[in-house]
Design a protein around this motif. Structure first.
Motif, PDB file in Angstrom:
ATOM      1  N   TYR A 114       0.830  -1.056   0.234  1.00  0.00           N
ATOM      2  CA  TYR A 114       0.048   0.044   0.056  1.00  0.00           C
ATOM      3  C   TYR A 114       0.853   1.241  -0.018  1.00  0.00           C
ATOM      4  O   TYR A 114       1.368   1.860   0.985  1.00  0.00           O
ATOM      5  N   THR A 118       1.575   2.630  -5.891  1.00  0.00           N
ATOM      6  CA  THR A 118       0.659   1.683  -6.596  1.00  0.00           C
ATOM      7  C   THR A 118      -0.876   2.043  -6.402  1.00  0.00           C
ATOM      8  O   THR A 118      -1.940   1.305  -6.581  1.00  0.00           O
ATOM      9  N   ASN A 125     -10.748  10.045  -6.553  1.00  0.00           N
ATOM     10  CA  ASN A 125      -9.955  10.039  -5.287  1.00  0.00           C
ATOM     11  C   ASN A 125      -8.939  11.127  -5.313  1.00  0.00           C
ATOM     12  O   ASN A 125      -7.749  11.187  -4.663  1.00  0.00           O
ATOM     13  N   GLY A 151     -16.957   5.010   1.269  1.00  0.00           N
ATOM     14  CA  GLY A 151     -17.593   3.586   1.159  1.00  0.00           C
ATOM     15  C   GLY A 151     -16.389   2.390   1.244  1.00  0.00           C
ATOM     16  O   GLY A 151     -15.358   2.717   1.045  1.00  0.00           O
ATOM     17  N   VAL A 152     -16.949   1.298   1.537  1.00  0.00           N
ATOM     18  CA  VAL A 152     -15.751   0.262   1.795  1.00  0.00           C
ATOM     19  C   VAL A 152     -15.082  -0.069   0.316  1.00  0.00           C
ATOM     20  O   VAL A 152     -15.531   0.025  -0.434  1.00  0.00           O
ATOM     21  N   GLY A 153     -13.760  -0.271   0.555  1.00  0.00           N
ATOM     22  CA  GLY A 153     -13.257  -0.938  -0.540  1.00  0.00           C
ATOM     23  C   GLY A 153     -12.780   0.099  -1.369  1.00  0.00           C
ATOM     24  O   GLY A 153     -12.351  -0.283  -2.674  1.00  0.00           O
ATOM     25  N   GLY A 155     -10.071   2.245  -1.106  1.00  0.00           N
ATOM     26  CA  GLY A 155      -8.677   2.725  -0.960  1.00  0.00           C
ATOM     27  C   GLY A 155      -8.422   3.755   0.125  1.00  0.00           C
ATOM     28  O   GLY A 155      -7.309   4.142   0.205  1.00  0.00           O
ATOM     29  N   THR A 157      -7.689   2.987   3.450  1.00  0.00           N
ATOM     30  CA  THR A 157      -6.645   2.080   4.110  1.00  0.00           C
ATOM     31  C   THR A 157      -5.474   2.197   3.259  1.00  0.00           C
ATOM     32  O   THR A 157      -4.199   2.428   3.717  1.00  0.00           O
ATOM     33  N   ILE A 284      -6.872   0.424 -12.502  1.00  0.00           N
ATOM     34  CA  ILE A 284      -6.366  -0.336 -11.417  1.00  0.00           C
ATOM     35  C   ILE A 284      -6.349  -1.512 -11.742  1.00  0.00           C
ATOM     36  O   ILE A 284      -5.309  -2.366 -11.440  1.00  0.00           O
ATOM     37  N   GLN A 287      -2.884  -2.255 -13.568  1.00  0.00           N
ATOM     38  CA  GLN A 287      -1.690  -2.184 -12.698  1.00  0.00           C
ATOM     39  C   GLN A 287      -1.633  -3.505 -11.906  1.00  0.00           C
ATOM     40  O   GLN A 287      -0.525  -4.187 -11.846  1.00  0.00           O
ATOM     41  N   VAL A 312     -13.312  -1.283  -5.256  1.00  0.00           N
ATOM     42  CA  VAL A 312     -11.778  -1.753  -5.883  1.00  0.00           C
ATOM     43  C   VAL A 312     -11.799  -3.146  -5.219  1.00  0.00           C
ATOM     44  O   VAL A 312     -10.996  -3.991  -5.810  1.00  0.00           O
ATOM     45  N   ARG A 313     -11.959  -3.282  -4.002  1.00  0.00           N
ATOM     46  CA  ARG A 313     -11.831  -4.719  -3.453  1.00  0.00           C
ATOM     47  C   ARG A 313     -12.476  -5.772  -4.178  1.00  0.00           C
ATOM     48  O   ARG A 313     -11.863  -6.870  -4.583  1.00  0.00           O
ATOM     49  N   GLU A 316     -10.739  -6.396  -7.421  1.00  0.00           N
ATOM     50  CA  GLU A 316      -9.568  -7.092  -7.071  1.00  0.00           C
ATOM     51  C   GLU A 316      -9.848  -8.371  -7.100  1.00  0.00           C
ATOM     52  O   GLU A 316      -9.143  -9.502  -7.547  1.00  0.00           O
TER      53      GLU A 316
HETATM   54  P1  ADP Z   1     -11.055   0.881   2.240  1.00  0.00           P
HETATM   55  O1  ADP Z   1     -10.219   1.354   3.398  1.00  0.00           O
HETATM   56  O2  ADP Z   1     -11.569   2.404   1.576  1.00  0.00           O
HETATM   57  O3  ADP Z   1     -12.219  -0.079   2.415  1.00  0.00           O
HETATM   58  P2  ADP Z   1      -8.798  -0.324   1.064  1.00  0.00           P
HETATM   59  O4  ADP Z   1      -7.795   0.647   1.029  1.00  0.00           O
HETATM   60  O5  ADP Z   1      -8.650  -1.545   1.973  1.00  0.00           O
HETATM   61  O6  ADP Z   1     -10.180   0.266   0.998  1.00  0.00           O
HETATM   62  O7  ADP Z   1      -8.842  -0.835  -0.622  1.00  0.00           O
HETATM   63  C1  ADP Z   1      -9.322  -2.017  -0.914  1.00  0.00           C
HETATM   64  C2  ADP Z   1      -8.479  -2.636  -2.091  1.00  0.00           C
HETATM   65  O8  ADP Z   1      -8.330  -1.891  -3.133  1.00  0.00           O
HETATM   66  C3  ADP Z   1      -6.770  -2.853  -1.557  1.00  0.00           C
HETATM   67  O9  ADP Z   1      -6.158  -3.910  -2.020  1.00  0.00           O
HETATM   68  C4  ADP Z   1      -6.428  -1.339  -2.215  1.00  0.00           C
HETATM   69  O10 ADP Z   1      -5.039  -1.509  -2.694  1.00  0.00           O
HETATM   70  C5  ADP Z   1      -7.369  -1.587  -3.272  1.00  0.00           C
HETATM   71  N1  ADP Z   1      -7.385  -0.156  -3.945  1.00  0.00           N
HETATM   72  C6  ADP Z   1      -8.254   0.792  -3.750  1.00  0.00           C
HETATM   73  N2  ADP Z   1      -8.144   1.849  -4.570  1.00  0.00           N
HETATM   74  C7  ADP Z   1      -7.022   1.998  -5.112  1.00  0.00           C
HETATM   75  C8  ADP Z   1      -6.413   2.707  -6.245  1.00  0.00           C
HETATM   76  N3  ADP Z   1      -6.846   3.981  -6.410  1.00  0.00           N
HETATM   77  N4  ADP Z   1      -5.483   2.264  -6.834  1.00  0.00           N
HETATM   78  C9  ADP Z   1      -4.926   1.124  -6.580  1.00  0.00           C
HETATM   79  N5  ADP Z   1      -5.464   0.205  -5.465  1.00  0.00           N
HETATM   80  C10 ADP Z   1      -6.710   0.427  -4.882  1.00  0.00           C
END
Ligand code: ADP
Ligand code: MG
Length: 452
Positions: A114, A118, A125, A151-153, A155, A157, A284, A287, A312-313, A316
Motif C-alpha cells: 500500500y 501503487t 479520489n 464507502g468500503v473498499g 482505497g 486504508t 487499477i 496495474q 476496488v476490493r 481485485e
Molecule cells: P477501504 O479502506 O476504503 O475500505 P482499501 O484501502 O482496503 O479500502 O482498498 C481495498 C483494496 O483496493 C486494496 O487492496 C487497495 O490496494 C485497492 N485499491 C483501492 N483503491 C485503489 C486505487 N485507487 N489504486 C490501486 N489500488 C486501490
C-alpha cells in the motif's frame, strides 16, 4: 502580456479547483518564462515529481488549447540549507559534521504494497490522494487533522498506509504510530485494566509524531475510548504532530460521536473517496494484473471493469478469481472466459445483469414523476431538463456507455449534449448538497443494496 506559464495556470485553475491548485501549482515558483522554455523552482523533489506525474500534461494541454507550442519545462529543486544531506560536503571544512537525526523504527502494521506508487488516482479520489501526499510531504503543516471518508473498499486504508510509508521515507526521524480504532480501544481497555495506563499515555501522547488511525467511526458511542482519544488528539495537535484518520462517513454523520470530537475532526481537511469511474477501474486492473504477472488483454480489462463497479476490493477479487481459474484450466483470459467464471458464482449473477441506460431512465422518471418519453424528448423547461441531465449523468457513471450511445438512447441527441449535461451535473453537485443527495439516492436505488 502575460507569460505562457501564468496564462496556462489561469486556465487550469478553475478546472482543478482551488484546493488542488493551491496545493500543487501555487508553490511552484516561476524563474524564467520564454516561449520555448519555462524554468520553475519547486520547494522539494517530491513536489517536482508530483507535478511532473500529475499536472504537467494538463498544463501543456492548456497551452496547446490556446494555440501555443508547449515550451520545454525545466524544474529545479530549491536547496534548503537546513535539510540534512544537502549541505556542501567540502573536505577542507573542519566544521563538525552535522549530527544526523536519529532514525525512528519503521512503523509497524503497514502493508508493504500500500504505497503511493501503487495507488491509481482519478476523479473519484484525486483530492484525497493529493491531500494525503501533502501530509506525507510536510506532516503537521498543511492539513491537520486529515480525515478521509468513503464507502468500503475504495482505497482509504491504502492511502493511510501510503502516508505512513512516505513519511518514514521522507522524514526518517519521525515516530509513526499506525493502528485501527478498534485496536486503539482494545489497548486502552487493557491498559486501564492492567494498570499500564502510563505506558499507554507515553506511547500515544509522547512517543508519537504522526498518528494514523483507521476506521475512527468505530469509537463512536464508546464513551471512555472517545474521551481518551480526545486527550490524545489534543496533546498531539497542540504539539504540532500530524493526525490522520479514515472513516466510513463524515464526522457529523457518526452517530454517538461526541460533539467535541466531531468538531476537532473537522478542523483540518475532510476529503471524500468515491467509487472509481470506468477509466480508473481499468487502470487499477491493469496495474494489478501487471503487478501479479497476470496476462489479460486490454479489452478484457475493460470488460471486467464494466462488470464490477461497486468497489476496488471486489474488482481485485474478480481479477484474482478469473486468473486463478485460468491457471487451473490452462486457458487464456478472454471475454467469454470472464463471463463463464464470474457466471459460476450465483452471487455474481447480479453483476452480469448490467445496468442499462433504460434502467436509469426508469428510476429517474419515477423519482421526479416525469414520463420517460419526456426524458427522451426535446423539451427544455427546467422541470424536465434537470431530470434529463441527471439521467444522462448517472447513465454515464453507472452503465459505462459512451457519450454517443447515451445520446442515442435519449432520443438521438448529440454526444456533445450528453457531455455538457455530465459536466454541468458534476460541477453543480460540488456546490449543491441537495443535488448531491438526490443523485446519491438515485444511484443507491439503481445499483441496489450492497452485497455482503
Ligand atoms: P477501504 O479502506 O476504503 O475500505 P482499501 O484501502 O482496503 O479500502 O482498498 C481495498 C483494496 O483496493 C486494496 O487492496 C487497495 O490496494 C485497492 N485499491 C483501492 N483503491 C485503489 C486505487 N485507487 N489504486 C490501486 N489500488 C486501490
Ligand atoms: Mg479500510
Amino acid at each position: 502580456m502575460t507569460d505562457i506559464w501564468t496564462e496556462a495556470l489561469r486556465g487550469l485553475r478553475p478546472l482543478l479547483g482551488t484546493e488542488t491548485y493551491d496545493l500543487w501549482l501555487r508553490p511552484l515558483e516561476l524563474v524564467e518564462a520564454h516561449d520555448d522554455r519555462v524554468r520553475l523552482r519547486a520547494p522539494s523533489q517530491f513536489m517536482k515529481e508530483w507535478f511532473e506525474n500529475h499536472y504537467k500534461e494538463a498544463v501543456l494541454e492548456q497551452m496547446r488549447s490556446r494555440g501555443r507550442t508547449p515550451p520545454a519545462i525545466d524544474i529545479e529543486v530549491a536547496i534548503d540549507a537546513t535539510a540534512p544531506g544537502t549541505t556542501d560536503p567540502s573536505p577542507a571544512s573542519d566544521a563538525p559534521a552535522p549530527i544526523p537525526p536519529a532514525r525512528a523504527p519503521a512503523p509497524s502494521g503497514l502493508a508493504e504494497r500500500y504505497r503511493f506508487d501503487t495507488f491509481i488516482t482519478g476523479a473519484s479520489n484525486e483530492l484525497a490522494a493529493s491531500a494525503a501526499a501533502a501530509v506525507a510531504e510536510e506532516p503537521g503543516h498543511r492539513f491537520n487533522p486529515l480525515l478521509l471518508y468513503g464507502g468500503v473498499g475504495l482505497g482509504k486504508t491504502h492511502l493511510l498506509h501510503a502516508v505512513g510509508h512516505a513519511i518514514h521515507d521522507n522524514h526518517p526521524e519521525l515516530r509513526i504510530v499506525y493502528l485501527s480504532a478498534e485496536r486503539f480501544m482494545n489497548e486502552f481497555i487493557s491498559a486501564v485494566r492492567y494498570n499500564q495506563f502510563d505506558e499507554f499515555r507515553q506511547r500515544y501522547r509522547e512517543d508519537c509524531d504522526v498518528l494514523l488511525i483507521d476506521d475512527i467511526q468505530f469509537i463512536a458511542g464508546r464513551d471512555r475510548t472517545m474521551d481518551e482519544f480526545f486527550h490524545v488528539f489534543n496533546a498531539l495537535y497542540e504539539a504540532g504532530k500530524q493526525i490522520m484518520v479514515t472513516a466510513d462517513r463524515t464526522p457529523s454523520e457518526m452517530q454517538g460521536m461526541e460533539e467535541r470530537l466531531t468538531s476537532r475532526l473537522n478542523w483540518g481537511l475532510v476529503a471524500d473517496v468515491k467509487a472509481p469511474d470506468l477509466e480508473t477501474r481499468v487502470a487499477i486492473l491493469r496495474q494489478k494484473a501487471e503487478q501479479d504477472g497476470i496476462g489479460i488483454p486490454d479489452d478484457v480489462c475493460v470488460y471486467l471493469a464494466t462488470l464490477v463497479r461497486s468497489n476496488v476490493r471486489e474488482l481485485e477479487g474478480a481479477l484474482v478469481r478469473v486468473s486463478t481459474f485460468a491457471a487451473l484450466k490452462g486457458k487464456p483470459i478472454t471475454e467469454a472466459f470472464v463471463r463463464e467464471v464470474l457466471g459460476e458464482a450465483a452471487e455474481a449473477e447480479r453483476r452480469l445483469a448490467p445496468i442499462t441506460v433504460e434502467t436509469v431512465q426508469k428510476a429517474v422518471a419515477q423519482y421526479f414523476s416525469v414520463r420517460i418519453t419526456d426524458l427522451k424528448g426535446p423539451r427544455r423547461h427546467k422541470g424536465i431538463a434537470r431530470p434529463r441531465m441527471i439521467a444522462m449523468y448517472l447513465s454515464r457513471e453507472l452503465t459505462g456507455s459512451s457519450f454517443p450511445e447515451i445520446g442515442l438512447r435519449f432520443g438521438g441527441k448529440d454526444h456533445s449534449t450528453v457531455i455538457n449535461a455530465c459536466k454541468r451535473m458534476a460541477a453543480i453537485q460540488e456546490e449543491d448538497p441537495e443535488l448531491r443527495a438526490t443523485i446519491a439516492q438515485l444511484r443507491a436505488q439503481i445499483v441496489g443494496p450492497p452485497r455482503p
